[in-house]
Scaffold this active site. Structure first.
Site, PDB file in Angstrom:
ATOM      1  N   SER A 246       0.835  -1.194   0.000  1.00 19.89           N
ATOM      2  CA  SER A 246       0.000   0.000   0.000  1.00 19.89           C
ATOM      3  C   SER A 246       0.876   1.252   0.000  1.00 19.89           C
ATOM      4  O   SER A 246       1.753   1.392  -0.852  1.00 19.89           O
ATOM      5  CB  SER A 246      -0.962  -0.053   1.195  1.00 19.89           C
ATOM      6  OG  SER A 246      -1.959   0.932   1.091  1.00 19.89           O
ATOM      7  N   ASP A 340      -8.407  -5.250  -6.028  1.00 21.20           N
ATOM      8  CA  ASP A 340      -8.049  -4.218  -5.058  1.00 21.20           C
ATOM      9  C   ASP A 340      -9.030  -3.051  -5.192  1.00 21.20           C
ATOM     10  O   ASP A 340      -9.178  -2.476  -6.268  1.00 21.20           O
ATOM     11  CB  ASP A 340      -6.618  -3.751  -5.335  1.00 21.20           C
ATOM     12  CG  ASP A 340      -6.101  -2.756  -4.313  1.00 21.20           C
ATOM     13  OD1 ASP A 340      -6.886  -2.267  -3.481  1.00 21.20           O
ATOM     14  OD2 ASP A 340      -4.888  -2.458  -4.346  1.00 21.20           O
ATOM     15  N   HIS A 374      -6.847  -5.809  -1.463  1.00 18.31           N
ATOM     16  CA  HIS A 374      -5.725  -4.902  -1.225  1.00 18.31           C
ATOM     17  C   HIS A 374      -4.692  -5.472  -0.259  1.00 18.31           C
ATOM     18  O   HIS A 374      -3.501  -5.423  -0.518  1.00 18.31           O
ATOM     19  CB  HIS A 374      -6.271  -3.575  -0.688  1.00 18.31           C
ATOM     20  CG  HIS A 374      -5.222  -2.508  -0.545  1.00 18.31           C
ATOM     21  ND1 HIS A 374      -4.564  -1.965  -1.618  1.00 18.31           N
ATOM     22  CD2 HIS A 374      -4.722  -1.882   0.564  1.00 18.31           C
ATOM     23  CE1 HIS A 374      -3.709  -1.047  -1.195  1.00 18.31           C
ATOM     24  NE2 HIS A 374      -3.776  -0.983   0.124  1.00 18.31           N
TER      25      HIS A 374
END
Length: 435
Positions: A246, A340, A374
């Site tokens: 991330s 995601d 994600h």
């Protein structure tokens, strides 16, 4: 009529149900575990149920329905689940399918010096009508490998924890960066160090005396951390690796682009444009890309979906926030969840690849995982469907389908180890476990 003295009852003897684990004692969280139930009646229907409480006391659990075989045994490596939290042949399903009783809760491990204990119960019959408890076992799942050293790093401005494998070393070094809202999270670095690397979990904000926000981040802080690792007597050079997810993955791209001493970088669902704050280095700045909050979507159950708030394709104004990956001397591996919902990670990985190849740099390896969200974690962490976003201060969805996401985590964990062993070196002969 009186029963003759000394003769037993005509009722059948109660079977002794036993649960056998393989390995039989404590195991590490990322390792597979075999579960065998013995002493059942032939073809007996049973429900298996797992539960654990995280460090805040929140309960996570899963269950699955099975039938014993003709010999009264149930081997999860051979018997498919007939339904429940998952269905089909899933030996690790009772781990990865666990979900929290409190919505929007992500399972994390803050204290790696203590294990998670997973309680396993065998119940007669099938849920929701399962009856008496027939057997139970406790799976003690550790994060620190035997003989591993955990060193608290407080050197200059650097706030981190360094994990060193057993043995004399030196070891290949890796800097591990988490996403936003975490502070200092050690569990991934700790597990990876068990594969033969010196791994430093590095905090970069919202921890001790570090800045409380990411509005302004300074790459010289990260440079100080990289140099600390390179100069550590237990770390071999000439360069180190980077691992980030991330915002941490985005930062890894920036570190590889601006700093010296980076040999290999693994980017898990990262962005190739700078987001959420200004990046500073040597008098220059990389501004954050503008977010279009009008594109924020709300799901049917009231969660925010942020996948469209960044432009794709990138507009002219986004170019000023593009991380100059063409400056990097590092080799890259991008691990991408194709479902995601934080941002379009596959698009950004491909944009980075185009930029690198346009400047005659090596084409990066990109591995895409369908049905994967994600938060690609080490194996057996349950998929987090939604949780509180540290910037938007509201629950957001992260995407993913539980089974596909779980399988992706197993493969991604294997792939990043192969990548680091290839480009950094490490303990030869260590093969990551597979399911």
């Amino acid at each position: 009529m009186m029963r003759p003295s000394g003769l037993g009852s005509c009722a059948p003897a109660r079977r002794a149900v036993t649960v056998t684990l393989e390995p039989p004692g404590p195991s590490r969280w990322d390792e597979p575990v075999g579960i065998l139930v013995s002493g059942l009646a032939p073809e007996q229907p049973v429900t298996l149920r797992t539960s654990l409480r995280d460090e805040k006391g929140i309960l996570f659990g899963a269950h699955a329905r099975y039938h014993a075989d003709a010999g009264g045994q149930l081997d999860l490596a051979r018997a498919p689940s007939l339904g429940g939290s998952f269905a089909g042949l899933e030996p690790a399903g009772l781990l990865w399918a666990m979900q929290p009783e409190k919505p929007c809760t992500k399972l994390v491990k803050r204290d790696v010096q203590t294990p998670f204990t997973v309680e396993l119960e065998v119940l007669r019959g099938h849920e929701p009508d399962a009856g008496r408890l027939l057997g139970r076992a406790a799976l003690e799942r550790h994060f620190l490998a035997p003989g591993m050293r955990r060193e608290r790093v407080r050197a200059g401005r650097v706030r981190a924890t360094l994990f060193l494998p057993p043995g004399p070393g030196p070891f290949s070094g890796i800097v591990d960066l988490s996403g936003i809202g975490i502070g200092l999270m050690e569990y991934r670095a700790c597990l990876l160090a068990g594969k033969g690397f010196a791994v430093m979990a590095l905090a970069y904000y919202n921890y001790e005396d570090l800045p409380k926000s990411i509005e302004n981040l300074h790459l010289d802080y990260f440079e100080e951390a990289v140099n600390y690792l390179l100069n550590h007597p237990q770390v071999k050079g000439p360069g180190v690796g980077l691992l980030g997810i991330s915002k941490g993955g985005e930062l890894c791209l920036s570190l590889a682009s601006f700093l010296k001493g980076i040999t290999a970088a693994v980017i898990i669902n990262g962005s190739v444009i700078n987001t959420l704050g200004t990046l500073h280095y040597k008098g220059g700045t990389l501004p954050p890309v503008e977010l279009d909050l009008n594109r924020l979507k709300i799901t049917a159950d009231g969660f925010a979906d942020t996948v469209d708030i960044l432009n794709s394709p990138l507009g002219e104004t986004d170019q000023k926030s593009f991380i100059p990956v063409e400056r990097a001397e590092s080799t890259f591996l991008f691990l991408v969840g194709q479902d995601d919902h934080n941002w379009k990670s596959e698009f950004y990985a491909n944009e980075a690849s185009k930029r690198l190849q346009a400047h005659n740099k090596e084409k990066p390896q990109i591995i895409c995982y369908p049905g994967t969200g994600h938060y690609i974690e080490p194996p057996h962490f349950p998929m987090c469907r939604a949780s509180l976003h540290a910037v938007f201060h509201r629950p957001v969805v992260w995407g993913g389908e539980p089974r596909a996401h779980a399988m992706a985590q197993v493969d991604a964990w294997k792939q990043l180890q192969i990548f680091f062993h290839k480009h950094l070196g490490g303990e030869k002969g260590i093969v990551p476990p597979t399911l």
